[in-house]
Design an enzyme around this catalytic site. Sequence first.
Site, PDB file in Angstrom:
ATOM      1  N   SER A 123       0.822  -1.208   0.000  1.00 23.30           N
ATOM      2  CA  SER A 123       0.000   0.000   0.000  1.00 23.30           C
ATOM      3  C   SER A 123       0.860   1.264   0.000  1.00 23.30           C
ATOM      4  O   SER A 123       1.646   1.459  -0.906  1.00 23.30           O
ATOM      5  CB  SER A 123      -0.960  -0.056   1.182  1.00 23.30           C
ATOM      6  OG  SER A 123      -2.073   0.722   0.890  1.00 23.30           O
TER       7      SER A 123
ATOM      8  N   LYS B 203       3.985   2.344  -2.658  1.00 24.54           N
ATOM      9  CA  LYS B 203       4.266   3.583  -3.395  1.00 24.54           C
ATOM     10  C   LYS B 203       5.738   3.951  -3.172  1.00 24.54           C
ATOM     11  O   LYS B 203       6.471   4.309  -4.098  1.00 24.54           O
ATOM     12  CB  LYS B 203       3.369   4.731  -2.902  1.00 24.54           C
ATOM     13  CG  LYS B 203       1.856   4.429  -2.881  1.00 24.54           C
ATOM     14  CD  LYS B 203       1.059   5.628  -2.366  1.00 24.54           C
ATOM     15  CE  LYS B 203      -0.223   5.296  -1.611  1.00 24.54           C
ATOM     16  NZ  LYS B 203      -1.335   4.745  -2.307  1.00 24.54           N
TER      17      LYS B 203
ATOM     18  N   TRP C 274     -10.395   0.131  -3.943  1.00 23.49           N
ATOM     19  CA  TRP C 274      -9.765   1.417  -3.607  1.00 23.49           C
ATOM     20  C   TRP C 274      -8.425   1.560  -4.334  1.00 23.49           C
ATOM     21  O   TRP C 274      -8.046   2.624  -4.784  1.00 23.49           O
ATOM     22  CB  TRP C 274      -9.580   1.466  -2.090  1.00 23.49           C
ATOM     23  CG  TRP C 274      -9.123   2.759  -1.496  1.00 23.49           C
ATOM     24  CD1 TRP C 274      -7.929   2.973  -0.883  1.00 23.49           C
ATOM     25  CD2 TRP C 274      -9.857   3.985  -1.396  1.00 23.49           C
ATOM     26  NE1 TRP C 274      -7.863   4.266  -0.409  1.00 23.49           N
ATOM     27  CE2 TRP C 274      -9.032   4.912  -0.713  1.00 23.49           C
ATOM     28  CE3 TRP C 274     -11.120   4.407  -1.825  1.00 23.49           C
ATOM     29  CZ2 TRP C 274      -9.432   6.219  -0.450  1.00 23.49           C
ATOM     30  CZ3 TRP C 274     -11.514   5.711  -1.549  1.00 23.49           C
ATOM     31  CH2 TRP C 274     -10.674   6.600  -0.877  1.00 23.49           C
TER      32      TRP C 274
ATOM     33  N   HIS D  88      -7.601  -5.886   1.149  1.00 22.29           N
ATOM     34  CA  HIS D  88      -6.385  -5.098   1.245  1.00 22.29           C
ATOM     35  C   HIS D  88      -5.461  -5.598   2.358  1.00 22.29           C
ATOM     36  O   HIS D  88      -5.711  -5.349   3.537  1.00 22.29           O
ATOM     37  CB  HIS D  88      -6.808  -3.653   1.519  1.00 22.29           C
ATOM     38  CG  HIS D  88      -5.705  -2.667   1.452  1.00 22.29           C
ATOM     39  ND1 HIS D  88      -5.080  -2.349   0.267  1.00 22.29           N
ATOM     40  CD2 HIS D  88      -5.113  -1.915   2.404  1.00 22.29           C
ATOM     41  CE1 HIS D  88      -4.158  -1.435   0.513  1.00 22.29           C
ATOM     42  NE2 HIS D  88      -4.150  -1.159   1.797  1.00 22.29           N
TER      43      HIS D  88
HETATM   44  C1  GTR Z   1      -5.313   4.367   2.483  1.00 21.18           C
HETATM   45  C2  GTR Z   1      -4.780   5.265   1.409  1.00 21.18           C
HETATM   46  C3  GTR Z   1      -4.169   4.416   0.332  1.00 21.18           C
HETATM   47  C4  GTR Z   1      -3.222   3.379   0.905  1.00 21.18           C
HETATM   48  C5  GTR Z   1      -3.690   2.777   2.211  1.00 21.18           C
HETATM   49  C6  GTR Z   1      -2.639   2.001   3.005  1.00 21.18           C
HETATM   50  O1  GTR Z   1      -6.037   4.984   3.456  1.00 21.18           O
HETATM   51  O2  GTR Z   1      -5.841   6.036   0.904  1.00 21.18           O
HETATM   52  O3  GTR Z   1      -3.551   5.227  -0.635  1.00 21.18           O
HETATM   53  O4  GTR Z   1      -1.964   3.904   1.021  1.00 21.18           O
HETATM   54  O5  GTR Z   1      -4.216   3.716   3.061  1.00 21.18           O
HETATM   55  O6  GTR Z   1      -1.477   2.400   3.082  1.00 21.18           O
HETATM   56  O7  GTR Z   1      -3.015   0.993   3.580  1.00 21.18           O
END
Ligand code: GTR
Length: 395
Positions: free
Chosen positions: A229, A233, A320, A371
């Site tokens: 996540s 990045k 997402w 996720h």
């Molecule tokens: C979310 C964010 C995502 C992602 C995620 C994470 O809230 O919007 O871009 O980075 O967190 O890191 O689990």
Amino acid sequence: MKRQLIYLLLFTLTTALFAQNTDESKVGTYVLPELLKSQSGEEINSAEKWNAIRRPEILKLFEDNVYGQVPKDFDKIEFKVLEQNKKALTGKATYKKVAIYVIRNKKIITILTDLFIPNNAKKPVPAFLVINHRGGETMNASPENEFWPAEEIINSGYAMAGFDVKDVAPDHKTDYVNQVLTRLYPEQMTQPSGMRALGAWGWGASRIIDYFETDKTIDAKKVIVVGHSRGGKAALWCGAQDERVAIAVSNESGNSGAKISRRNFGETVETITRVFPYWFVPKYATFANNENNLPIDQHMLLALMAPRAVYVASAADDGWADPKGQYLALVAAQPVFELFNFKTNLPENMPSNNVQEIQLPLGFHNRDGGHDMNLFDWRQFVKFADEYFKNNNNK
Ligand code: GTR
């Protein structure tokens, strides 16, 4: 475990609060910025031209518009093994806690690394290095910990390393400046395209690679930087910057990671820059609801890994992060890998769930579920790394 649950809850809350398009029929069309034409209009038709002209241009565009610069200078770096256990994981591994001290202008920061190295290795081993935003306690080697499955990785013949991003930049709107930015590079904060949190996390991973280069048990030419996540990045940006990274693994990095920003599905630049402004340079927020004017899109970030390897992992219920948008970015990055004579030919449509697609040096999977980063994901990373290192003559 508790911390992981909190993250899951926070994540579910954010995604519910900021309802975004998740209807494929409403995505619309978009045109990606050209990968293989330079800013002066020159066709980029060779690896030489890519390296000399287009790669530096694209790096600079990402620096100025998205992630900020990554400073390369410091005065000194030192390493100290704080703890060592040669009989870790029932004797299969050596565990080390290594402190990395980085000094610039008489100021110092310390990054702590947890590291497991297989004991039965006959030569230096490749290493997975996790940019971990979930807290140090998620790097425990218990068999239930699927996020950082040290034993499984050791059994596969790899070293397993990780660090907590808070050592370089706490994941917090204002506190993020407290480590590397305030102490080592205060001037970055005054520059519009200075380093911000995601860049700092990648910078931290590079310092651990500095350490690997001094540890004879690790093959520092085979480092796989992994992030989940927001960590994903950072892993992609780290790999783009630091050519010592052999494989960058993005696990569900989504918006501002592997996902095409122009594709209106899942998280948007508007949401991410509103909720997490400190991850990026301030200019990035000007592209909120204005993605078509971004001079880059994320396929270009993946392309910056060429000719090295990049692996993109998704989860089917993680709308997402836009699984399809992440896959399409990988597909769109291919022309750059072709310049380096890799004949990849990723199918137009995203592979079925749980089916791994490997076309070296590119790889992808979209597993069932939500996720997270779990054992299924890790097993695919290992299969991919095995294939890549077996086939890559430079390694
Ligand atoms: C979310 C964010 C995502 C992602 C995620 C994470 O809230 O919007 O871009 O980075 O967190 O890191 O689990």
